[in-house]
Enzyme design. Structure first.
Site, mmCIF file in Angstrom:
data_model
loop_
_atom_site.group_PDB
_atom_site.id
_atom_site.type_symbol
_atom_site.label_atom_id
_atom_site.label_comp_id
_atom_site.label_asym_id
_atom_site.label_seq_id
_atom_site.Cartn_x
_atom_site.Cartn_y
_atom_site.Cartn_z
ATOM 1 N N TYR B 231 10.194 28.464 57.794
ATOM 2 C CA TYR B 231 10.297 27.537 56.662
ATOM 3 C C TYR B 231 10.108 28.276 55.332
ATOM 4 O O TYR B 231 9.155 29.032 55.149
ATOM 5 C CB TYR B 231 9.248 26.433 56.837
ATOM 6 C CG TYR B 231 8.965 25.597 55.625
ATOM 7 C CD1 TYR B 231 9.992 24.951 54.936
ATOM 8 C CD2 TYR B 231 7.664 25.422 55.157
ATOM 9 C CE1 TYR B 231 9.724 24.175 53.830
ATOM 10 C CE2 TYR B 231 7.386 24.645 54.052
ATOM 11 C CZ TYR B 231 8.430 24.032 53.389
ATOM 12 O OH TYR B 231 8.161 23.270 52.279
ATOM 13 N N ASP B 316 2.024 25.008 63.956
ATOM 14 C CA ASP B 316 2.482 23.966 63.040
ATOM 15 C C ASP B 316 3.331 22.984 63.850
ATOM 16 O O ASP B 316 4.428 23.319 64.270
ATOM 17 C CB ASP B 316 3.304 24.649 61.937
ATOM 18 C CG ASP B 316 3.936 23.646 60.998
ATOM 19 O OD1 ASP B 316 3.828 22.443 61.251
ATOM 20 O OD2 ASP B 316 4.548 24.074 60.006
ATOM 21 N N ILE B 318 4.269 19.779 62.908
ATOM 22 C CA ILE B 318 4.523 18.593 62.090
ATOM 23 C C ILE B 318 5.801 17.857 62.487
ATOM 24 O O ILE B 318 6.021 16.742 62.068
ATOM 25 C CB ILE B 318 4.552 18.921 60.578
ATOM 26 C CG1 ILE B 318 5.686 19.867 60.225
ATOM 27 C CG2 ILE B 318 3.232 19.494 60.102
ATOM 28 C CD1 ILE B 318 5.855 20.040 58.733
ATOM 29 N N LYS B 355 6.778 14.144 58.296
ATOM 30 C CA LYS B 355 8.033 14.239 59.011
ATOM 31 C C LYS B 355 8.101 13.205 60.131
ATOM 32 O O LYS B 355 9.079 12.503 60.267
ATOM 33 C CB LYS B 355 8.186 15.639 59.618
ATOM 34 C CG LYS B 355 7.956 16.756 58.628
ATOM 35 C CD LYS B 355 8.960 16.756 57.491
ATOM 36 C CE LYS B 355 8.666 17.877 56.512
ATOM 37 N NZ LYS B 355 9.498 17.831 55.324
#
Lengths: 474, 564
Positions: B231, B316, B318, B355
């Protein structure tokens, strides 16, 4: 070898050379292994280390104790009374009333009714530094709080999730690790953590004295600045709280002028924390930094104002802080930094309608002032009755109380003992001056706006007991 | 000689240069023509007392200016004094580009901001496909909010809760909020693991959560390994204020960007060689930008890697609830439950509602750490990014509504699957392939066949054509540190059906426009055989999803033409 040579002298005698070499080497190895072992078990970063340990400041210890054993008239009459948290519970009923009258129905309504929020307006990504409508409402609100004479430019406002990140972001913008800010004492105990922990910035206390009514003197400022210079430290700014927390006094116009001159001469920034601007209950006139800058031709680019809704609107949980900076570069950087701590969108939408209702805000601010004043009067008359001195103040939700009369000697140790006695025997949590870096021992900050009138009397009564204990022990 | 002092100015050099240096030459200008902007960039000036010249040291040039009017010299002096020397200095962090907003990922956003698409008002504007936002289920949330007005404490129905909530600023968070989030996290992971509410630390969005965990684990200069592509915001979120570093673990398309033990070891060895202290490994699962999930073997491999090296693992997750197709999502929490041998003190999960529920505006980020010291330290740090108590209360009520959440998760996965299929089908029709993903709010689109050559410059050139001519803001792989040029991330869940159609139509038109060119080029074929060949290859690329070697000497892209 440098280490070995003096040790040889100490060990002396004929075995000196061998022992003098062997002992320090063994010592070094031992310490090194211990350090390695320590490193192997340490799983948190070095900068996190000091804070990950137990809170040692009496400010946080006191707050922790109260949350374990809070006073309640009915449920827990022997609990600890909270005088340590500057929170305002006096006017929540007004906001409640406004909400139930104005925000009827669901939070998100339909169509063009401005008071209702569209779903897209609350769930999606918003500008990190706050939506424009709230900035406009906030500018209006701030100018109303400061007496309506000054106007604030919404484009100079950056909104953050509370005043805590606001001040941290300013520190990040203005100073590199190792740089310092001058802060007049006594100051809010939270600054130590909020400003220095992650940023690596240092705070240099500039001591104010009871003899001057705790008003900052430029001479002291100059002295602290010079001392820092001598140490080779770069001073990047000065942080003032106006109205002061914990003393509650207001900075006179003249002092503000002097501070501005000082900042210009030294080419440093000036941060004015005005988070209690709407909680002024006395008759003294309040001079916001914005007012001074408006009136005269100062170099504005070094001035930054901090504000928030936690105190003046009692919305501490809503997490709304404001950076108002006259410096475009700081604004640009702060806007980018707010992505780490921006205000929740539904909360923003709710506040837009609340803050835009100027007639309600006007009424609220006036009632709030009156109610704080009333509580202040009750609290200080109680102090007078039991013969405890205090600083006459006209701002803030607290009173700066001189309890040195309840101490045997003037020392920080004695002050902490008294604090301990207040907390554990009398069951009152006040903040000791040493937590606020006060140079004179014996002062305590007592917040009176979390209590009802009756509870203030109970608190005073509990302090009286400590005073009597002190008298009898003498 | 009057001097205005600028701290690091080499006066000696100037004086030498006055004698032997450049004479008034091409840089010679009248003082009256000296632009003001130049003054602010001026590093230093010197004013010989009785001379009508001013010497300005600008970067590496010495420039002399003739002064006609002595008073202007004085004003210049004061001006430069004020403009460059007396400006209160800002910090490095405020002035450096640690915000990383100069990369194409953010450029694309700026292009969108200038000319945003609107179906009726601006039908030719740029369509935002660079924003991973989940807008497909807004109607469900809206419906819930309308039928539960008391959840917002700021309504008539909920105002009796206002008093307690408005003042609540404890950094532990409302107990109801933590319980609800813990339960939701378990539910999203198929109820295979339970999460302890006392380990939930909140922060301002996933951005804040990432920064917080970095603050807790790393000192300035320490590094984290991150498999590429990753990201674009990580560089900023993890490094800007914390001064930590990210070291790429290079993954390749040849094995669908799988994170292999070999790549991890290589990256680690490189860091050791460079004397960088590696503090951890950061995995994104499901991956952003790939849209794929990590399989059990990869997760186990990563666990044994970090255990062996005794470094942290930040996971992560999410996008956990955006998995819309088999295989099921496997959380790292599941792996450490299964195998008790792993040291769980090293594992930290990042979560957020931005998200999975589509609530980026709510700014709810979660650090779930299995390490007590990190939990405690993070708690204190969360005062720099607390979630509004009003929002905490709202979310607590919403997430505790089991029926609603069940419906939401099912519906969300279904709608994402439909959108994903529509889009990949549309792209397939024009011969564009995507990485086979089953999660996320985006596609990882393969345009390697359209690149002139396999370089980042060619990718950027193609991206500029897409944003300026096709008017789609997609994000190029280079902004995700992808090792192979030619990949693009396309977000698909932040728009409605109509916009999707417009976007697909634009892509089709773009490809067809380029596909039509062979007719035009037929004429020049006789004179240039290579071009002819190239278009046969392009037809192949467009018709069949075969991928040609990036090292092929044949010009692969229709852009060869559009550029010249």
């Amino acid at each position: 070898m440098r280490l070995v040579v003096p040790l040889r002298g100490i060990v002396g005698g004929r075995g000196g050379l061998i022992l003098g070499t062997f002992v320090p080497c063994a010592l070094f190895c031992y310490l090194h292994i211990r350090r390695l072992r320590f490193l192997a078990t340490r799983r948190v970063s070095e900068r996190a280390e000091p804070i990950a340990k137990a809170e040692e400041s009496p400010y946080y210890v006191g707050l922790g104790r109260v949350s374990q054993d809070p006073f309640d008239e009915v449920a827990n009459p022997n609990g600890i009374i909270q005088l340590g948290l500057s929170e305002n519970r006096l006017c929540l009923d007004l906001i409640e009333e406004w909400l139930s009258e104005n925000l009827t129905g669901a939070m998100i309504g339909h169509g063009g009714d401005k008071r209702h929020l569209g779903i897209g307006g609350i769930t999606g990504y918003q500008p990190h530094d706050g939506v424009t409508e709230l900035k406009e409402a906030m500018a209006g609100f701030m100018s109303q709080v400061m007496g309506g004479e000054i106007s604030f430019d919404p484009s100079r406002i950056v909104l953050t999730a509370g005043a805590t990140p606001a001040i941290e972001i300013l520190c990040y913008c203005l100073a590199d690790p190792g740089d310092a800010f001058l802060v007049p004492t006594p100051y809010y105990p939270g600054f130590d953590r909020d400003m220095t922990w992650r940023t690596g910035v240092e705070l240099i206390p500039v001591h104010c004295h009871s003899a001057d009514n705790f008003i900052l003197s430029i001479a002291a400022l100059q002295q602290a600045f010079n001392q820092a210079r001598k140490r080779g430290q770069r001073v990047q700014g000065i942080l003032i709280s106006n109205p002061s927390n914990p003393v509650g006094n207001l900075l006179p116009q003249k002092t503000l002028h002097d501070i501005l001159d000082f900042a210009r001469n030294k080419n440093i920034h000036i941060i004015s924390d005005e988070i209690f601007a709407g909680s002024i209950h006395g008759n003294e006139e309040f001079f916001s930094l914005a007012k001074i800058l408006d009136a005269e031709n100062f170099d504005k680019s070094r001035a930054h104002i901090l504000y928030g809704l936690s105190k003046d609107l009692s919305l501490a949980g809503f997490r709304v802080g404001v950076i108002y900076s006259y410096n475009d570069d700081v604004l640009a950087a702060a806007k980018k930094l707010t992505r780490f701590s921006s205000v929740s969108a539904p909360t923003q939408r709710l506040l837009i309608s609340l803050l835009s209702d100027t007639s309600f805000i006007g009424r609220y601010l006036e009632t709030n002032r009156k109610r704080i004043r009333k509580m202040y009067d009750i609290f200080v008359s109680g102090l007078k009755e039991i013969g405890v001195k205090y600083v006459d103040s006209s701002g803030g939700l607290y009173c700066w109380v001189d309890m040195s009369g309840l101490m045997h000697s003037h020392s920080v140790k004695e002050e902490l003992e008294l604090w301990d006695k207040l907390l554990n025997v009398a069951k009152v949590n006040a903040t000791p001056g040493s937590a606020c870096h006060s140079i004179e021992p014996g002062w305590f900050r007592c917040c009176f706006t979390t209590l009802s009138e009756g509870n203030i009397r109970i608190a005073i009564e509990r302090i009286r007991k400590v005073a009597e204990m002190h008298k009898s022990s003498r | 000689m009057h001097r205005v002092f600028f701290p690091d100015f080499p006066w000696k050099t100037l004086q030498n240069n006055l004698h032997n240096g450049p004479r008034p030459g091409p840089y010679f200008k009248r003082i009256t023509q000296l632009p003001l902007s130049l003054l602010s960039t001026t590093i230093s000036c010197s004013f010989p007392a009785n001379s009508s010249f001013v010497f300005v040291h600008l970067s590496c040039y010495f420039i002399s200016y003739q002064v006609k009017n002595p008073t202007s010299l004085f004003s210049l002096k004061t001006m430069s004094y004020v403009s460059s020397n007396r400006k209160p200095l800002l910090s490095r962090k405020a002035t450096n580009d640690g915000h990383a907003e100069n990369c194409p990922y953010f450029d694309g956003w700026k292009a969108y901001d200038k000319d945003p698409f609107h179906p009726t008002q601006n039908p030719s504007g740029v369509i935002q496909m660079g924003l991973a936002e989940h807008q497909l289920c807004f109607d469900l949330v809206q419906e819930w909010l309308v039928s539960n007005p008391e959840a917002s404490i700021c309504t008539k129905e909920g105002v009796d809760k206002f008093r307690d909530i408005a003042l609540f600023q404890d950094y532990h968070g409302l107990p109801a909020f933590r319980n609800a989030v813990a339960k939701f996290m378990g539910r999203v992971r198929g109820d295979k693991v339970e999460f302890d509410p006392d380990r939930i630390v909140m922060s301002g969005g996933a951005t804040g959560a990432h920064e917080m965990i970095t603050f807790c684990l790393a000192d300035p200069g320490d590094a984290f390994l991150v498999p590429t592509p990753y990201y674009a915001g990580f560089d900023r979120d993890l490094c800007w204020r914390t001064e930590a570093r990210l070291l790429p673990v290079v993954c390749h398309s040849s094995n669908n960007f799988k994170v292999t033990r070999k790549a991890l070891e290589e990256a680690y060895a490189k860091a050791v060689e460079a004397n960088i202290s590696v503090k951890g490994l950061l995995l994104t699962n499901p991956s952003n930008p790939l849209g794929t999930i990590l399989d059990r073997d990869t997760l186990r491999e990563a666990m044994s890697f970090i255990n062996e090296k005794n470094i942290h693992l930040i996971c992560d997750e999410i996008y956990a609830a955006t998995v819309f197709r088999q295989p099921d999502f496997i959380s790292i929490a599941e792996i450490i439950e299964e195998d008790q041998e792993y040291n769980r003190n090293l594992v930290h999960i990042i979560y957020s509602l931005s998200k999975d529920m589509g609530f980026p505006g709510f700014r709810v980020g979660i650090v779930y750490s299995y390490n007590d010291a990190v939990v405690e330290c993070g708690r204190k740090m969360s005062s720099f990014g607390l979630v509004s108590s009003q929002t905490q209360y709202l979310i607590a009520s919403m997430l505790s509504d089991d029926q609603f959440i069940g419906k939401f998760l099912l519906e969300s996965a279904g709608r994402l699957a439909t959108r994903h299929n529509d889009f990949t089908d549309g792209l397939r029709q024009v011969g564009i392939k995507c990485l086979n993903g089953n999660a996320g709010l985006f596609l990882w689109m393969d345009l390697r066949g359209l690149l002139m050559e396999s370089t980042v410059e060619a990718e950027t050139a193609l991206w500029r054509v897409i944003i300026n001519d096709v008017k789609l803001n997609v994000s190029p792989g280079s902004s995700f540190h992808c090792s192979e040029p030619g990949w693009f991330r396309v977000c698909i869940a932040n728009m409605n059906e109509e916009t999707t159609k417009v976007a697909l139509a634009r892509i089709r038109e773009f490809v067809l426009r380029n596909g039509n060119k062979p007719n035009r080029k037929e004429k020049c074929w006789q004179s240039d055989l290579r071009l002819r060949l190239s278009f046969r290859r392009i037809d192949d690329v467009l018709r069949s999803p075969c991928i040609m070697s990036p090292h092929s000497p044949i010009p692969q892209s229709p852009l060869v033409r559009t550029r010249t």
